[in-house]
Motif scaffolding. Structure first.
Motif, short mmCIF file in Angstrom:
data_model
loop_
_atom_site.label_atom_id
_atom_site.label_comp_id
_atom_site.label_asym_id
_atom_site.label_seq_id
_atom_site.Cartn_x
_atom_site.Cartn_y
_atom_site.Cartn_z
N GLY A 166 43.76 59.91 3.13
CA GLY A 166 44.05 59.69 4.55
C GLY A 166 44.15 60.99 5.33
N THR A 184 41.58 64.07 4.55
CA THR A 184 40.19 63.77 4.95
C THR A 184 40.08 63.71 6.47
OG1 THR A 184 40.17 62.44 2.95
CG2 THR A 184 38.25 62.25 4.36
N THR A 185 41.08 63.10 7.12
CA THR A 185 41.05 63.03 8.58
C THR A 185 41.04 64.44 9.18
OG1 THR A 185 42.44 61.09 8.31
CG2 THR A 185 42.16 61.88 10.56
N LEU A 200 38.14 65.88 11.59
CA LEU A 200 38.45 66.37 12.95
C LEU A 200 38.06 67.84 13.10
CD1 LEU A 200 41.91 64.65 13.61
CD2 LEU A 200 39.68 64.01 14.55
#
Lengths: 368, 228
Positions: free
Chosen positions: A341, A344-345, A349
């Motif tokens: 979560g 990786t986000t 971004l």
């Protein structure tokens, strides 16, 4: 940190899955997917492989930077400190939980009258001494240890093969297709070594090796996990649920060579002790590395005493083994959130930000 | 492995040299770990010993009043004393000290029920193995590390022995001599060099060790076996 060769880096990641398989990972996987676990392992391994390929693509744009540097680029110092703190807490809890699990087993099998803190002290000493030397030396030692442990595992699988009953694999889909492929997706936490991949790039000697290291290490881990699961499934029933003792240990109990050597399990315990010490030392190295990076202290090594104490504290956090099991489930889900979560986000971004910055730059050049 | 090589190795046929190297590696393991392993197995991991042998060990220890750790320390210290005395006395008396010390004292210790016969075998094997290590300094390291392993084995069985092996391995990997590491774990390391775990046939010893980063990496041409 000294730079690592690609083989040393691969075995850092492989060692993590070995440590988990030695303990309760197979039992947890069986609980979710039953006899379909081999199928589920192939399924989650494929996803994990795609995932590491994806993150290697994302990390490629940030030359030799780890997730903490990328955080700094994306959200400044505070984001870097926040993620670093999450990583440290998570790694401490994960390794502390694993240590507790292993020491509980050792206590039951060999040291029933000795307090658990006494056993924990041996691991703390190993972590402190191994972290006072160069990280490269630790990685080199870990590589040798992991190779020996892998060979010993193959010996176990081959030795118990006469007692295999392949029909135990049926029904192939275990508790059903939904349990195998939808609920079973959570079994991807078996690849908890992926978290180290986010911190690995600056430690590599050749930055182009990252993709190779990540894919090879996950492939090795997947093969090893698959072999372990198949051996256990062929030997035991999936409904077996002995709270304290790991299935792998029970497997070693069935190893016998003629009439003379009928109980060789202690030899494998010796290899596992060394492997777990190596695992804890590596995790501690990354905790120190993260701490040094978020606090900018000059000598991070000196903090090993404090973090070793915290590691013991984390392993003694739960009073009983049943409490520990609930706690371990929380850590398991936390891993899914942190690795798949948050990290990786942040990577996605940061990639967008970089792309945007590049576009702006090219627009400026065009205007000029 | 360089410490386990003897100068005559390169002059022997490579198969014989390799066999001798295996013997020396075994000797190194025995001299370092055997007493520690014995104490671990007898104190914590008795299930490893086959039942018949276990009965033999128990019956041999019935009359001995000391715990295994005291027994083993008495014998190891005695062995070191005999070895040192054998070196210090004039050479004609040296072998006598060995015979008196090892044979007579050992036999007397067993008869007096100070130590068990099985321990004499363990200590004797350890001592003999220590003589098979060609490097004198390495022999010393093994001798004093052995006492560490005895204490670790007594403290926590295989857990203690595991701690010892792990720390020893980490420290060995960290050691460097003139910038060259003691342990090279890379699978690509020095394929054609003569400084490998196993000695290659003489026509394959073409390169100097890679970790030395020498100006001339080749020690002989790769056409040294033209007739093949």
């Amino acid at each position: 940190m000294s730079k690592l060769e690609k083989y040393e880096a691969v075995f850092l990641i492989v060692n993590i899955i070995i440590a988990h398989v030695i303990l309760n990972l197979p039992k947890d996987l069986f609980t979710v997917t039953g006899t379909a676990t081999p199928l589920n392992v192939i399924y989650v391994s494929t996803i994990a492989l795609f995932f590491v390929y994806f993150i290697s693509k994302l990390l490629k744009k940030f030359n030799n930077s780890d997730i903490l540097d990328i955080c700094n680029y994306l959200g400044g110092k505070w984001l870097k400190v926040a993620l670093g703190a999450i990583y440290i807490i998570y790694l401490l809890l994960l390794s502390g939980g694993l240590l507790r699990n292993f020491t509980e087993e050792l206590k039951i099998i060999y040291f029933p009258s000795i307090p658990i803190t006494y056993i924990l002290l041996f691991f703390a000493v190993a972590v402190i001494i191994s972290n006072s030397i160069d990280f490269k030396s630790l990685a080199k030692a870990n590589m040798l240890i992991t190779i020996v442990v892998l060979i010993s595992m193959i010996v176990i699988f081959v030795s118990v093969s006469p007692s295999y009953s392949p029909e135990k694999i049926y029904p192939l889909l275990g508790y059903g297709a939904k349990a195998t492929f939808v609920n079973g997706l959570e079994n991807i936490y078996a690849f908890s070594g992926i978290i180290l991949l986010f911190l690995l790039p600056p430690s590599l000697k050749n930055k182009d090796d990252f993709k190779k290291v990540s894919i090879v290490s996950i492939t090795f881990s997947a093969i090893y996990l698959f072999l372990s699961i198949v051996s256990l499934l062929f030997t035991f029933s999936t409904v077996i649920n002995l709270d304290y003792i790991s299935l792998m240990y029970l497997l070693t109990r069935s190893v016998e060579y003629g009439r003379f050597f009928q109980r060789a399990d202690a030899i494998f315990i010796l290899f596992w002790v060394i492997s777990l010490m190596s695992y804890l030392s590596i995790i501690m190295s990354y905790i120190l590395y993260t701490f040094k990076k978020i606090t900018n202290i000059k000598n991070g090594k000196i903090m090993v005493y404090a973090f070793a104490t915290l590691l013991i504290w984390a392993s003694l956090l739960n009073k009983s083994y049943s409490q520990f099991k609930d706690f371990y489930h929380i850590v398991k889900y936390a891993q899914l959130v942190i690795v798949f979560g948050i990290s990786t986000t942040i990577l996605i971004l940061a990639n967008f930000k970089k792309k945007k910055a590049k576009l702006k730059e090219s627009e400026k050049i065009n205007e000029n | 492995v360089d410490f386990l090589s003897s100068p005559e190795d390169v002059n022997l046929k490579y198969k014989f040299s390799n066999m001798l190297r295996f013997v020396r590696i075994l000797a190194l393991t025995v001299t370092l770990l055997l007493p520690g392993l014995y104490i671990s197995i007898t104190n914590y991991h008795q299930e490893l010993i086959p039942t018949e042998l276990l009965f033999a060990i128990i019956s041999s220890r019935l009359e001995v009043p000391f715990p295994v750790i005291i027994e083993i320390l008495i014998m190891e210290v005695s062995f070191e004393l005999i070895r040192e005395a054998g070196l210090r006395v004039p050479s004609p008396v040296g072998p006598t000290i060995g015979i008196v010390g090892a044979l007579i004292l050992g036999e007397a210790a067993v008869s007096a029920n100070i130590v068990s016969p099985i321990l004499i075998i363990i200590v004797a094997l350890t001592g003999i193995s220590s003589f098979a290590i060609p490097d004198y300094s390495l022999g010393f390291y093994m001798r004093y590390h052995r006492f560490g392993y005895i204490l670790l084995g007594y403290a926590a069985g295989f857990l203690g022995i595991g701690l010892g092996i792990f720390i020893n391995l980490c420290l060995l990997c960290n050691l460097k001599s003139f910038g060259a590491p003691y342990i090279t774990a890379s699978p690509k390391a020095d394929r054609k060099s003569m400084h490998k775990t196993l000695l290659s046939p003489i026509w394959k010893r073409e390169n100097r060790p890679g970790f030395l980063h020498t100006d001339r990496p080749q020690s002989q041409n790769n056409i040294s076996m033209k007739w093949k």
